[in-house]
Write a protein that holds these residues in place. Structure first.
Motif, short mmCIF file in Angstrom:
data_model
loop_
_atom_site.label_atom_id
_atom_site.label_comp_id
_atom_site.label_asym_id
_atom_site.label_seq_id
_atom_site.Cartn_x
_atom_site.Cartn_y
_atom_site.Cartn_z
N CYS A 109 -18.66 37.94 -16.06
CA CYS A 109 -18.60 37.04 -15.11
C CYS A 109 -17.91 35.70 -15.57
N ALA A 110 -18.07 35.26 -16.76
CA ALA A 110 -17.56 34.07 -17.47
C ALA A 110 -16.12 34.22 -17.76
N GLN A 111 -15.77 35.33 -17.86
CA GLN A 111 -14.28 35.68 -18.05
C GLN A 111 -13.72 35.47 -16.71
N GLU A 112 -14.38 35.99 -15.87
CA GLU A 112 -13.77 35.85 -14.51
C GLU A 112 -13.73 34.25 -14.09
N VAL A 113 -14.60 33.62 -14.43
CA VAL A 113 -14.84 32.19 -14.02
C VAL A 113 -13.40 31.51 -14.78
N ALA A 114 -13.35 31.78 -16.01
CA ALA A 114 -11.88 31.47 -16.69
C ALA A 114 -10.77 31.61 -15.92
N VAL A 138 -10.40 32.22 -12.84
CA VAL A 138 -10.34 31.44 -11.63
C VAL A 138 -9.83 29.82 -11.84
N LYS A 139 -10.49 29.48 -12.97
CA LYS A 139 -10.09 27.96 -13.48
C LYS A 139 -8.57 27.91 -13.69
N THR A 140 -8.11 28.86 -14.43
CA THR A 140 -6.80 28.84 -14.96
C THR A 140 -5.68 29.18 -13.87
N ILE A 148 -26.12 32.33 -25.76
CA ILE A 148 -25.47 33.39 -24.79
C ILE A 148 -24.11 32.57 -24.11
N MET A 149 -24.73 31.23 -23.61
CA MET A 149 -23.54 30.26 -22.96
C MET A 149 -22.59 30.18 -23.97
N SER A 150 -22.91 30.07 -25.19
CA SER A 150 -21.66 29.42 -26.29
C SER A 150 -20.89 30.65 -26.41
N ALA A 151 -21.34 31.98 -26.32
CA ALA A 151 -20.54 33.33 -26.65
C ALA A 151 -19.88 33.37 -25.43
N CYS A 152 -20.15 32.99 -24.45
CA CYS A 152 -19.59 33.48 -23.13
C CYS A 152 -18.50 32.10 -22.97
N LEU A 153 -18.63 31.00 -23.47
CA LEU A 153 -17.67 29.95 -23.42
C LEU A 153 -16.53 30.39 -24.42
N LEU A 204 -15.61 33.13 -25.12
CA LEU A 204 -14.55 34.29 -24.42
C LEU A 204 -13.53 33.56 -23.49
N GLU A 205 -14.17 32.60 -22.92
CA GLU A 205 -13.12 31.76 -21.86
C GLU A 205 -12.05 31.09 -22.78
N LYS A 206 -12.50 30.35 -23.74
CA LYS A 206 -11.72 29.36 -24.66
C LYS A 206 -12.49 28.94 -25.84
N TYR A 262 -15.06 23.93 -20.97
CA TYR A 262 -16.38 23.49 -21.07
C TYR A 262 -16.89 22.76 -19.88
N ARG A 263 -18.01 23.03 -19.53
CA ARG A 263 -18.60 22.16 -18.15
C ARG A 263 -20.34 21.76 -18.66
N PRO A 264 -20.26 20.34 -19.14
CA PRO A 264 -21.37 20.14 -19.71
C PRO A 264 -22.49 19.84 -18.73
N GLU A 265 -21.95 19.38 -17.40
CA GLU A 265 -23.22 19.41 -16.16
C GLU A 265 -23.70 20.55 -15.77
N ARG A 266 -22.74 21.87 -15.77
CA ARG A 266 -23.16 23.00 -15.49
C ARG A 266 -24.17 23.51 -16.56
N GLU A 267 -23.99 23.32 -17.74
CA GLU A 267 -24.73 23.90 -18.91
C GLU A 267 -26.15 23.25 -18.89
N ALA A 295 -22.66 41.82 -18.48
CA ALA A 295 -22.19 41.62 -17.09
C ALA A 295 -22.13 39.84 -17.04
N ARG A 296 -22.80 39.22 -17.70
CA ARG A 296 -22.74 37.82 -17.50
C ARG A 296 -21.30 37.47 -18.36
N ALA A 297 -21.30 37.99 -19.41
CA ALA A 297 -19.97 37.59 -20.31
C ALA A 297 -18.65 38.00 -19.37
O1 LIG Z 1 -19.75 27.85 -15.14
C1 LIG Z 1 -18.84 27.85 -15.54
O2 LIG Z 1 -17.68 26.81 -15.27
C2 LIG Z 1 -18.48 28.51 -16.78
O3 LIG Z 1 -17.41 28.31 -17.53
C3 LIG Z 1 -19.55 29.30 -17.11
C4 LIG Z 1 -20.49 29.08 -18.48
C5 LIG Z 1 -21.83 29.74 -18.38
O4 LIG Z 1 -21.74 30.71 -19.47
O5 LIG Z 1 -22.59 29.83 -17.58
C6 LIG Z 1 -19.76 28.84 -19.69
C7 LIG Z 1 -19.12 27.55 -19.83
C8 LIG Z 1 -19.46 26.42 -19.30
O6 LIG Z 1 -19.50 25.48 -20.21
C9 LIG Z 1 -20.50 26.55 -18.41
C10 LIG Z 1 -20.98 27.42 -17.93
#
Ligand SMILES: O=C(O)C(=O)C[C@]1(C(=O)O)C=C[C@@H](O)C=C1
Length: 365
Positions: A32-37, A39-41, A84-89, A91-93, A52-57, A28-30
């Motif tokens: 969500c991360a795909q959906e974040v990608a 939205v960003k795109t 887990i976040m690494s694998a989610c990221l 998926l995004e890119k 990649y969002r270092p501040e969020r991580e 479910a988290r993954a």
């Molecule tokens: O919050 C974001 O912007 C995401 O892309 C999600 C997420 C995560 O898995 O929590 C993934 C990659 C980013 O580097 C930061 C966080």
């Protein structure tokens, strides 16, 4: 079945059910991360999207460490979430991370510690090659060593910032354990030569002088190269870390031979964009001052007056002339903050040149 077997079967059944739930939650988290990608795109059509969002991580990992209920340690829990976040990221890119190679170096270990294992890591032969790879856009980010607690600054990295447009996006610290390694094929042979990187020899000097005095020490370009040679040459050993030992199938003749038990290297993450504030950040700048009495006092006084804590100050010869110097300064705070803005404006008034290298989250892992 014995009591033990019955109880074990019950517990394993419980673990299976928890694993099932964990798997569903991670999926479910993954999603969500795909959906974040997505939205960003869609919000930035045709533009460079920073997945990649270092501040969020950093915020996620800090929260995990703070709220971790145990019995696992906060570090251990954060490491799991790191992956887990690494694998989610990914998926995004999928991220291409350039690092000072070859494969098996401490810099690769630092890159994996910082980004997790779901990145594509790209070994490069020199620090300037890592900078170039990121500057050209061939890699998303780069990882380079910047200082060691025993041996001090890595000047080559500092000097690269004088000419590079790249920003510092993060930092990661790695405890460095060196081992004396030999190939199991040649382990009965007398060792007549030890290979290592010059920094590692320096970090193990006392141990070598005490335990392997008089044996030839041959400096090579990396610990991983040292391990490769020890694997191939009878009568040779290497000083290197766990990753290199594993990669070349070497055995440890002596474990953790670094002179200082807290031997740690700090690495920087370099990228092309600035990082927003995470709430617990550090800023790095390069400043050159006019060569006049009191210049250093004038440079540092605003930091003291505005209550900003300096974490490092280093002096490097300026490329612009003999006996001119550039100061490399790290301090706590983010360039978006009022205090930091005021201090930098004051420093800029007095400096010949001020270069903002970046604000980035203080290392969490
Ligand atoms: O919050 C974001 O912007 C995401 O892309 C999600 C997420 C995560 O898995 O929590 C993934 C990659 C980013 O580097 C930061 C966080």
């Amino acid at each position: 079945m014995s009591d033990e077997q019955v109880r074990l079967a019950e517990l394993r059944d419980e673990i299976d059910q928890i694993d099932q739930k964990l798997m569903e939650l991670i999926s479910a988290r993954a999603t969500c991360a795909q959906e974040v990608a997505h939205v960003k795109t869609t919000a930035n059509p045709g533009q460079d999207v920073f997945f990649y969002r270092p501040e969020r991580e950093a915020q996620v990992l800090r929260r995990i460490k703070e709220q971790n209920p145990g019995p696992l340690s906060g570090e251990e829990m954060a490491r799991l979430f790191r992956e887990i976040m690494s694998a989610c990221l990914a998926l995004e890119k999928p991220m291409h991370i350039a690092f000072l190679g070859p494969v098996g170096t401490f810099t690769q270990a630092a890159a994996l510690k910082h980004f997790g294992h779901s990145v594509i890591s790209v070994p490069l032969p020199a620090i300037d090659a890592v900078f170039r790879e990121v500057e050209s856009g061939a890699a998303h980010y780069g990882v380079v060593p910047v200082e060691n607690s025993t041996e001090g600054m890595i000047n080559h990295t500092l000097d690269m910032f004088m000419s590079s447009p790249l920003k510092i996006c993060g930092e990661v610290q790695l405890r460095i354990h060196h081992h004396l390694l030999v190939s199991p094929k040649h382990k009965d042979q007398e060792i007549t030569r030890i290979y290592s990187h010059q920094q590692s020899f320096a970090q193990c000097r006392q141990w070598l002088d005490t335990h392997r005095y008089g044996i030839e020490r041959v400096t090579v370009s990396s610990n991983a190269e040292a391990a490769r040679r020890a694997g191939a040459e009878p009568g040779s050993a290497a000083i290197a870390g766990d990753m290199a030992a594993e990669l070349y199938g070497l055995e440890k003749l002596a474990n953790s031979i670094e002179d200082r038990p807290d031997n740690t290297t700090r690495f920087l993450i370099i990228g092309r964009e600035e990082v927003p504030a995470s709430g617990h950040d550090k800023t790095s700048i390069l400043v050159s001052m006019r060569n006049k009495p009191g210049a250093l006092y004038q440079l540092l006084e605003p930091f003291h007056r505005h209550g900003l804590s300096l974490t490092r100050i280093e002096t490097r010869p300026s490329p612009s002339g003999t006996w001119a110097y550039v100061f490399y300064i790290d301090f706590e705070g983010h360039m978006e903050g009022d205090q930091v803005c005021k201090v930098l404006a004051e420093v800029e008034d007095e400096a010949v040149e001020l270069k903002r290298l970046g604000s980035y989250p203080i290392g969490v892992l």
